[in-house]
Design a protein around this motif. Structure first.
Motif, short mmCIF file in Angstrom:
data_model
loop_
_atom_site.label_atom_id
_atom_site.label_comp_id
_atom_site.label_asym_id
_atom_site.label_seq_id
_atom_site.Cartn_x
_atom_site.Cartn_y
_atom_site.Cartn_z
N LYS A 112 1.42 -8.78 -8.58
CA LYS A 112 0.04 -9.01 -9.01
C LYS A 112 -0.94 -8.26 -8.13
O LYS A 112 -0.68 -8.01 -6.95
N LYS A 113 -2.09 -7.96 -8.73
CA LYS A 113 -3.10 -7.18 -8.01
C LYS A 113 -3.50 -7.83 -6.69
O LYS A 113 -3.59 -7.16 -5.67
N GLN A 114 -3.75 -9.15 -6.70
CA GLN A 114 -4.20 -9.81 -5.47
C GLN A 114 -3.14 -9.78 -4.39
O GLN A 114 -3.46 -9.69 -3.20
N HIS A 115 -1.87 -9.85 -4.78
CA HIS A 115 -0.79 -9.73 -3.80
C HIS A 115 -0.75 -8.33 -3.21
O HIS A 115 -0.50 -8.15 -2.01
N ARG A 116 -1.01 -7.33 -4.05
CA ARG A 116 -1.04 -5.95 -3.53
C ARG A 116 -2.19 -5.76 -2.57
O ARG A 116 -2.03 -5.11 -1.52
N TYR A 117 -3.35 -6.32 -2.90
CA TYR A 117 -4.50 -6.23 -1.99
C TYR A 117 -4.12 -6.78 -0.61
O TYR A 117 -4.40 -6.16 0.42
N LYS A 118 -3.50 -7.95 -0.62
CA LYS A 118 -3.12 -8.58 0.65
C LYS A 118 -2.12 -7.71 1.40
O LYS A 118 -2.23 -7.53 2.63
N ASP A 119 -1.13 -7.16 0.69
CA ASP A 119 -0.12 -6.33 1.34
C ASP A 119 -0.73 -5.06 1.91
O ASP A 119 -0.32 -4.59 2.99
N ILE A 120 -1.71 -4.48 1.22
CA ILE A 120 -2.39 -3.28 1.73
C ILE A 120 -3.14 -3.60 3.01
O ILE A 120 -3.05 -2.88 4.01
N LEU A 126 -2.34 -2.16 6.79
CA LEU A 126 -3.34 -1.45 7.57
C LEU A 126 -3.60 -2.11 8.92
O LEU A 126 -3.93 -1.44 9.90
N LYS A 127 -3.44 -3.43 8.99
CA LYS A 127 -3.59 -4.11 10.27
C LYS A 127 -2.54 -3.64 11.27
O LYS A 127 -2.78 -3.57 12.48
N ASP A 128 -1.34 -3.30 10.75
CA ASP A 128 -0.25 -2.85 11.62
C ASP A 128 -0.34 -1.35 11.93
O ASP A 128 0.02 -0.93 13.03
N THR A 129 -0.83 -0.56 10.97
CA THR A 129 -0.79 0.90 11.13
C THR A 129 -2.13 1.54 11.46
O THR A 129 -2.19 2.68 11.92
#
Length: 252
Positions: free
Chosen positions: A2-10, A14-17
């Motif tokens: 789902k879109k919201q899950h992708r937003y969270k994963d992105i 980014l927090k890690d990289t």
């Protein structure tokens, strides 16, 4: 996915990289380049990320705020966990302030069984709680901020100067160890600070996606809050920094 899950994963990636590319996100999320690009455009329009020639990074400085409708779509599970735990701090007969926000709206949903006095600038919270006879609801009044659908301005501030409450639950789109709690609007800054002044204790409720971002006007340093409620996606580095404060850090 789902879109919201992708937003969270992105955001988590980014927090890690710190910096990534469309190709890296395609591999990480296992979706098409077109899907990643659409998601990045959406997140950039919401002020969450910033696209550059070298890729994409988190947008740590945010000049604007999201609308209530946009906030409602983000990090729902985290907000529910935070609000459920924070609501346990409320006791029968308390007088509390619920700041405007989607997380504080979730707190409202968890306190409907208690006899309380609730003061809020949030139109949605006030209307929702007004359905429960054992809860006395007071609205701040004054000018309405369209983005947050809440009251701001001097009229609202005057009400706060005449009351004293047990707890103020303060929400924030932007919070960090270095900058504390900040907002993009001066009127909201003064109002939030007044909420904190008229309460015995102030509690910050903010999900981890908002951590390490800041805006123009400072509301308070983090050590001015007696407790902070956030979610388990907060990085270990951030946890270690925040544990140095006198206040209690609750990770949900």
């Amino acid at each position: 996915m789902k879109k919201q899950h992708r937003y969270k994963d992105i955001v988590d990636y980014l927090k890690d990289t710190n910096l990534t590319t469309v190709d890296e996100l395609v591999q990480t999320l296992n979706v098409s380049p077109a899907t990643v690009r659409r998601d990045l455009i959406d997140l950039e329009n919401q002020g969450v990320v910033r696209r550059t020639h070298g890729g994409v990074t988190l947008n740590n400085f945010v000049a604007t705020q999201l609308s209530v409708q946009e906030k409602n779509q983000l990090f729902k599970a985290e907000k529910e966990r935070i609000s459920k735990a924070a609501a346990e701090r409320v006791e029968s007969g308390n007088s509390i302030i619920l700041d405007a926000g989607t997380t504080t709206m979730e707190i409202a949903k968890n306190i409907t069984h208690l006899p309380l006095r609730v003061i809020t600038p949030d139109l949605r919270i006030a209307l929702f709680l007004s359905e429960f006879k054992q809860i006395e609801v007071t609205m701040f009044g004054g000018e309405i901020d369209n983005a947050s659908q809440s009251c701001v301005g001097e009229h609202a501030r005057r009400l706060l100067q005449s009351i004293h409450t047990d707890i103020a639950f303060i929400s924030s789109n932007f919070w960090s160890f270095e900058h504390g709690v900040t907002t993009p609007k001066e009127a909201k800054t003064a109002l939030k600070a007044d909420m904190m002044k008229c309460a015995e204790e102030s509690i910050l409720v903010a999900d981890s996606s908002k951590y390490n971002s800041f805006s123009l006007f400072k509301v308070a340093e983090l050590d001015q809050f007696s407790e902070i409620y956030t979610d388990s996606e907060l990085s270990q580095e951030a946890r270690e920094k925040l544990m140095s404060f006198n206040g209690k850090l609750h990770i949900l």
